[in-house]
Design a protein around this motif. Structure first.
Motif, short mmCIF file in Angstrom:
data_model
loop_
_atom_site.label_atom_id
_atom_site.label_comp_id
_atom_site.label_asym_id
_atom_site.label_seq_id
_atom_site.Cartn_x
_atom_site.Cartn_y
_atom_site.Cartn_z
N GLN A 170 30.75 -32.56 -22.77
CA GLN A 170 29.87 -33.11 -23.86
C GLN A 170 29.64 -34.10 -22.95
O GLN A 170 27.83 -34.62 -22.93
CB GLN A 170 31.12 -33.71 -24.51
CG GLN A 170 31.81 -33.20 -25.38
CD GLN A 170 32.77 -33.62 -26.16
OE1 GLN A 170 33.29 -35.02 -26.17
NE2 GLN A 170 33.60 -33.45 -26.80
N PRO B 181 26.02 -32.39 -20.23
CA PRO B 181 24.84 -31.90 -20.79
C PRO B 181 24.25 -33.46 -21.46
O PRO B 181 22.93 -33.39 -20.99
CB PRO B 181 25.26 -30.86 -21.90
CG PRO B 181 26.99 -30.74 -21.61
CD PRO B 181 27.20 -32.29 -20.78
N ALA B 182 25.16 -33.99 -21.94
CA ALA B 182 24.48 -35.50 -22.06
C ALA B 182 23.06 -35.67 -21.11
O ALA B 182 22.66 -36.88 -21.70
CB ALA B 182 25.14 -36.57 -22.96
N ALA C 125 22.73 -34.44 -18.44
CA ALA C 125 21.03 -33.91 -17.90
C ALA C 125 20.09 -33.75 -18.84
O ALA C 125 19.03 -34.12 -18.51
CB ALA C 125 21.58 -33.17 -17.68
N LYS C 126 20.54 -34.21 -20.18
CA LYS C 126 19.30 -34.46 -21.15
C LYS C 126 18.44 -35.53 -20.96
O LYS C 126 17.27 -35.78 -20.78
CB LYS C 126 20.03 -34.19 -22.75
CG LYS C 126 18.79 -34.10 -23.70
CD LYS C 126 19.32 -33.56 -24.78
CE LYS C 126 18.10 -33.31 -25.85
NZ LYS C 126 19.24 -34.06 -27.59
N ALA C 127 19.41 -36.40 -20.74
CA ALA C 127 18.82 -38.25 -20.84
C ALA C 127 17.75 -38.60 -19.08
O ALA C 127 17.08 -38.91 -19.87
CB ALA C 127 19.99 -38.95 -20.95
N GLU C 128 18.41 -37.80 -18.01
CA GLU C 128 17.97 -37.70 -17.35
C GLU C 128 17.75 -35.96 -16.82
O GLU C 128 18.49 -36.13 -15.58
CB GLU C 128 18.87 -38.77 -16.06
CG GLU C 128 17.47 -38.78 -14.87
CD GLU C 128 15.65 -38.97 -15.22
OE1 GLU C 128 15.47 -37.89 -14.57
OE2 GLU C 128 15.28 -40.20 -14.83
N PRO C 129 16.44 -35.73 -16.52
CA PRO C 129 16.59 -34.54 -15.96
C PRO C 129 16.37 -34.09 -14.58
O PRO C 129 16.80 -32.97 -13.90
CB PRO C 129 14.69 -33.37 -16.69
CG PRO C 129 15.18 -34.59 -18.34
CD PRO C 129 15.56 -35.38 -17.82
N LYS D 162 19.52 -32.67 -13.23
CA LYS D 162 20.84 -31.63 -13.76
C LYS D 162 21.37 -31.04 -12.03
O LYS D 162 22.14 -31.05 -12.99
CB LYS D 162 18.99 -30.96 -14.59
CG LYS D 162 19.95 -29.62 -14.88
CD LYS D 162 18.89 -28.90 -15.47
CE LYS D 162 19.35 -28.13 -16.09
NZ LYS D 162 19.85 -26.33 -15.71
N ASP E 115 23.23 -41.50 -25.80
CA ASP E 115 23.81 -40.87 -26.85
C ASP E 115 25.01 -39.88 -26.15
O ASP E 115 25.14 -38.84 -26.23
CB ASP E 115 22.77 -39.65 -26.78
CG ASP E 115 23.10 -38.54 -27.96
OD1 ASP E 115 23.88 -39.55 -28.75
OD2 ASP E 115 22.69 -37.31 -28.21
N THR E 116 25.88 -41.17 -25.96
CA THR E 116 27.19 -40.85 -26.30
C THR E 116 28.09 -41.00 -27.03
O THR E 116 28.99 -42.07 -26.44
CB THR E 116 27.24 -40.36 -24.23
OG1 THR E 116 27.90 -42.46 -23.72
CG2 THR E 116 27.18 -39.88 -23.35
#
Length: 199
Positions: A100, A103-104, A106-110, A113, A193-194
């Motif tokens: 959870q 991934p959130a 990594a999506k927020a700050e690629p 990653k 987004d958490t």
């Protein structure tokens, strides 16, 4: 999994420099004074402090037994529930992060990653350590009806596994905080987004 294997948990001294740009912007010594160190960041640090405290407690407990301050049966009664609590909570915490939070984030700050891939690889290594730790603990518990020499040998084997696990955990928690806390401070809880608890 990209090159996360190049930064194996017990072989690194910290995260690679290219993943530390937010840590340079928000150094560890400023976290407590930052107005954003509440909510998710505070919860994250609190959870990590709990794992450090439980790990230290187990280390102290095995030391007390090995130095003769606790009998084997007294140590086993003290030890079993604390070890179960530690191992169970750590495993659950890592599952929530892997599926959870990471991934959130990594999506927020690629650009981070690869850092989350390194932390995910750590979790697999730590999980193997958790299994070895539990096996060594169970082997010790089984010796309680055997000779004192066998008990001592099993306690020493557990202490070695515990030391290895604590070393892995110490490195991992510090690196995870260096990646995540600056990200939270930079973006704020809502932007990431958490809406889940890290327990």
């Amino acid at each position: 999994m990209s090159d996360a294997a190049d930064f194996l948990l017990l072989e690194r001294a910290g995260l690679p420099d290219d993943l530390r740009w937010l840590t340079q912007k928000y150094p560890r010594e400023t976290w407590q004074g930052h107005g954003n160190i509440h909510g998710l960041a505070n919860m994250w640090l609190g959870r990590h402090d709990m794992f450090r405290e439980l790990g230290g407690m187990l280390t102290d407990g095995i030391g007390n037994y090995r130095e003769g301050r606790l009998t084997a049966p007294d140590f086993a009664r003290w030890f079993a529930p604390r070890l179960n609590h530690f191992l169970g909570n750590l495993d659950g915490h890592h599952n929530v992060e892997d599926y959870q939070y990471f991934p959130a984030f990594a999506k927020a700050e690629p650009r981070l990653k690869r850092g989350f891939e390194i932390l995910d690889a750590d979790h697999h290594t730590i999980h193997e350590g958790l299994e070895r730790n539990a096996e060594a603990a169970n082997a010790f518990i089984r010796t309680l009806q055997e000779s004192e020499d066998r008990q001592r040998f099993a306690a020493d084997a557990y202490a070695d596994e515990n030391s290895r696990l604590i070393a892995m955990l110490t490195r991992h928690l510090a690196d995870e905080e260096d990646l995540i806390i600056p990200l939270i401070l930079d973006r704020g809880d809502r932007a990431l987004d958490t809406d889940i608890d890290i327990d």
